[in-house]
Design a protein around this motif. Sequence first.
Motif: not given
Length: 350
Positions: A196-216
Motif C-alpha cells: 500500500f505504502l509503495e503506492h502512496t509514497g509512504g503517506e497515509y492517515s492511519y493503519i489498523t492491522a489485525l493478525e491472529p497468528d502469534e509468530k506472524n
Amino acid sequence: MIELINEKNVWETLKSDNKPTVLYGMGLGAEKIMDTLAQYGVCVCDIFASDEFVRGHSFRGFKVLKYSEVCEKYEDFNVVLCFASHIDGVIERIEKINSEHTVFAPDVPVAGNGLFSREFITENEDKFDFVYNSLADEKSRQTYIDILSFKVSGKIEYLLNSFSEKDEVYNDILKLTPFENIIDLGAYDGDTIREFLEHTGGEYSYITALEPDEKNFRKLLKNTEELFDITCLNMGAWDKNDTLIFESNAGRNSKLSSSGKSVDVIDVDSLELRPTFIKMDIEGAELKALCGAEKTIKEFKPKLYVCAYHRNEDLFALPLKIWELNPDYKIYFRHSKYIPAWESNFYCTI
C-alpha cells in the motif's frame, strides 16, 4: 455463463488419459492431491522436484526424482503441480515444463470442503451468472471466466492468460491516496502494508492491522515499528467478538482448526473506526468479516480488497454480500501472478 466454460473436471481428464501421471512437488499440497487422485482411481507413477530440492530422499514411498530423470523414464506424461508460487523464475520453469509435457494444477480449496467442479458451477449457476454479468468491466468478466475454467480443468494456460499487475489495481482501480485510513485484516508480517505504502509514497492517515497468528504478529510488529499512527492487534476478524481455535505453526496460512491455539477475534464494527480502505485476506473467514463490518461498510463506504480463493463459494458469496451491503459498489475481479489461483481478488469502489 456455464456455456463459456468448455472444460471437463481435471480429475476426470487425468483418469481418462492414458499418459502416466507424475507429481511435481512434495509437502501438504502433494498429500492432498495424492489422496484425491486415489479417490478418482488415478495412479501416481512418480514424483519429481526442482533439481535443487532433490537429495536422494523419498516421499510417500516414492523416490523423489529430477525432472530430467522422469523425462528419461517416460516418453510422455502428465505433470500434476503440487505447490504454489508467485516467483518469476519458478513460474518460468513451470511454463517450460508445460511446453514439453502438459502441466495440471488441480484446485484444492484452502478452507472448507468439496472440490471445485463443473457440477459445482451448474448447481450455483444463477449466482455465478449474476456476479459475472454485474462485474465492473470486461477484463473482470474475462478474468472471472479464466479462473473458473482453470479451477475446473487445472490447465495453467488460463492462469497465465489472466495475470494482472498490482500497479493496475492500486493506481487504476483502488486509486489509493496519501490520506487512507486503512484496516488490514490478515496483515501477516506487514507485506501488504508495504505494498500500500509503495503506492502512496509512504503517506497515509492511519493503519489498523489485525493478525491472529502469534509468530506472524511478532514479525508484523518488527516490520512496522518505524511507522507512525498504526495500531497492531493480535486478533482475527469475525462477525462478533469471540475466542476461536487457529492452527498453530500454519505460517502465512493460519486458519481456523479443531486444534491449536485459542485466538481472540473481533468484528470490524466493534473497532468503531472510519476506514477509507479495508483489506481482507483471512483464510476463508472473509464472509464472516463482511458480516461483522456491515455497519462500517454501509456508513463509510470504504474501498474493499477481498481475497476470493479460500473457499469454493467465495467467487459468488463475497460479491453478493458486498452488493447486499451497498448495491452501488463497482466490483472488479483480478488475478495477480500466482499458480494456482491464489491471489484472485475482488476490488470494490463506490
